[in-house]
Write an enzyme that holds these catalytic residues in place. Structure first.
Site, PDB file in Angstrom:
ATOM      1  N   LYS A  11     -47.537  -2.100  -9.138  1.00 57.70           N
ATOM      2  CA  LYS A  11     -46.291  -2.701  -8.652  1.00 57.70           C
ATOM      3  C   LYS A  11     -45.054  -1.918  -9.131  1.00 57.70           C
ATOM      4  CE  LYS A  11     -48.340  -7.355  -8.345  1.00 57.70           C
ATOM      5  NZ  LYS A  11     -48.198  -8.796  -8.667  1.00 57.70           N
ATOM      6  N   PHE A  59     -40.965 -19.114  -5.893  1.00 55.80           N
ATOM      7  CA  PHE A  59     -40.779 -17.730  -6.317  1.00 55.80           C
ATOM      8  C   PHE A  59     -40.986 -16.718  -5.185  1.00 55.80           C
ATOM      9  CE2 PHE A  59     -45.226 -18.881  -7.327  1.00 55.80           C
ATOM     10  CZ  PHE A  59     -45.920 -17.878  -6.655  1.00 55.80           C
ATOM     11  N   ARG A  87     -60.376  -7.747 -11.378  1.00 51.44           N
ATOM     12  CA  ARG A  87     -59.628  -8.922 -11.846  1.00 51.44           C
ATOM     13  C   ARG A  87     -59.749  -9.054 -13.364  1.00 51.44           C
ATOM     14  NH1 ARG A  87     -55.957 -11.396  -8.410  1.00 51.44           N
ATOM     15  NH2 ARG A  87     -56.137 -13.152  -9.816  1.00 51.44           N
ATOM     16  N   THR A  93     -52.643 -13.689 -14.580  1.00 51.72           N
ATOM     17  CA  THR A  93     -51.395 -13.492 -13.837  1.00 51.72           C
ATOM     18  C   THR A  93     -50.194 -13.431 -14.770  1.00 51.72           C
ATOM     19  OG1 THR A  93     -52.397 -14.778 -12.051  1.00 51.72           O
ATOM     20  CG2 THR A  93     -50.020 -14.388 -11.917  1.00 51.72           C
ATOM     21  N   ARG A 104     -52.463  -6.111 -17.723  1.00 52.49           N
ATOM     22  CA  ARG A 104     -51.260  -6.945 -17.789  1.00 52.49           C
ATOM     23  C   ARG A 104     -50.845  -7.224 -19.236  1.00 52.49           C
ATOM     24  NH1 ARG A 104     -52.895 -10.758 -12.614  1.00 52.49           N
ATOM     25  NH2 ARG A 104     -51.610  -9.690 -11.054  1.00 52.49           N
ATOM     26  N   ASN A 114     -45.704  -8.162 -13.159  1.00 52.54           N
ATOM     27  CA  ASN A 114     -46.971  -8.080 -13.886  1.00 52.54           C
ATOM     28  C   ASN A 114     -47.812  -6.866 -13.512  1.00 52.54           C
ATOM     29  OD1 ASN A 114     -47.823  -8.956 -11.412  1.00 52.54           O
ATOM     30  ND2 ASN A 114     -48.728 -10.879 -12.131  1.00 52.54           N
ATOM     31  N   HIS A 117     -51.662  -5.652  -8.784  1.00 53.49           N
ATOM     32  CA  HIS A 117     -52.295  -6.646  -7.916  1.00 53.49           C
ATOM     33  C   HIS A 117     -53.749  -6.256  -7.733  1.00 53.49           C
ATOM     34  CE1 HIS A 117     -53.523  -8.912  -4.361  1.00 53.49           C
ATOM     35  NE2 HIS A 117     -54.011  -7.761  -3.923  1.00 53.49           N
TER      36      HIS A 117
END
Ligand code: ATP
Ligand code: MG
Length: 140
Positions: A11, A59, A87, A93, A104, A114, A117
Site C-alpha cells: 500500500k 472509513f 494472511r 488488520t 503489519r 497497514n 493487502h
C-alpha cells in the site's frame, strides 16, 4: 499439498517509506513466490470497486483516498496454501493486534495505513488477480 495463487498489494504508506524490497523479502522468506508484479496508481473508481464490500463503512472514503495517495505494488503470489499463508505473514488488520514478526507488526503505521493487502479467500484471490493482471503478465 495445495499450490494456490493469491493477490497481494503493497500500500501507499509502504511505497512512500521505501519498503517494497523489505516487504517482498518477507513474502519470499515465507516460501511464497512472486510470479507477477507491477507498480501502479490506483484510481478512485478502482479503489471504490476493489473495497466495495466496505462501501457502507464510515472509513470507506478515507480508505479510498489513502489507496490513491501514492503508488502501490500489485503482485500475484504462488505457493502452498498461498491464501492462508499470506494472511498469516501479513498479520492482523490492526497492527496493534498483529503477531510479532508479521509484516503489519513490523511495518504498519495504523489500522488504515497497514502496508499490505492480501486476498481473504481463494475465490476472492481469483477475482482480485483478474482485476489487475492478464495471463501474459503472470510468469510462474
Ligand atoms: P485488506 O483487505 O486491505 O487486506 P483486511 O482484510 O485485513 O485488509 P478489511 O476488514 O478487509 O481488512 O479492511 C480493509 C482495509 O480497510 C484495512 O486493511 C484497512 O486499511 C482499512 N480499515 C479496516 N477497518 C478500518 C477502520 N476501522 N478504520 C480505518 N480503516 C480501516
Ligand atoms: Mg480485506
Amino acid at each position: 499439498m495445495t499450490i494456490e495463487r493469491t493477490f497481494s498489494m503493497i500500500k501507499p504508506d509502504a511505497t512512500d517509506r521505501n519498503l517494497v524490497g523489505s516487504i517482498t523479502a518477507m513474502i519470499e522468506s515465507s516460501g511464497l513466490r512472486v510470479i507477477a508484479s507491477k507498480r501502479i496508481r490506483m484510481t478512485q473508481e478502482k479503489a471504490a470497486e476493489f473495497y466495495g464490500v466496505h462501501s457502507e463503512r464510515p472509513f470507506f472514503q478515507s480508505l479510498c483516498d489513502f489507496m490513491c495517495s501514492g503508488p502501490i505494488i500489485v503482485q500475484v503470489l504462488e505457493g502452498e496454501n498461498a491464501v492462508k499463508k499470506n494472511r498469516e505473514i501479513m498479520g492482523a488488520t490492526n497492527p496493534e493486534d498483529a503477531d510479532d514478526g508479521t509484516i503489519r507488526k513490523v511495518h504498519a503505521v495504523s489500522l488504515e495505513k497497514n502496508s499490505v493487502h492480501g486476498s481473504d479467500s481463494l475465490e476472492n484471490a481469483v477475482i482480485e488477480i483478474a482485476h489487475f493482471f492478464n495471463d501474459q503478465e503472470i510468469h510462474p
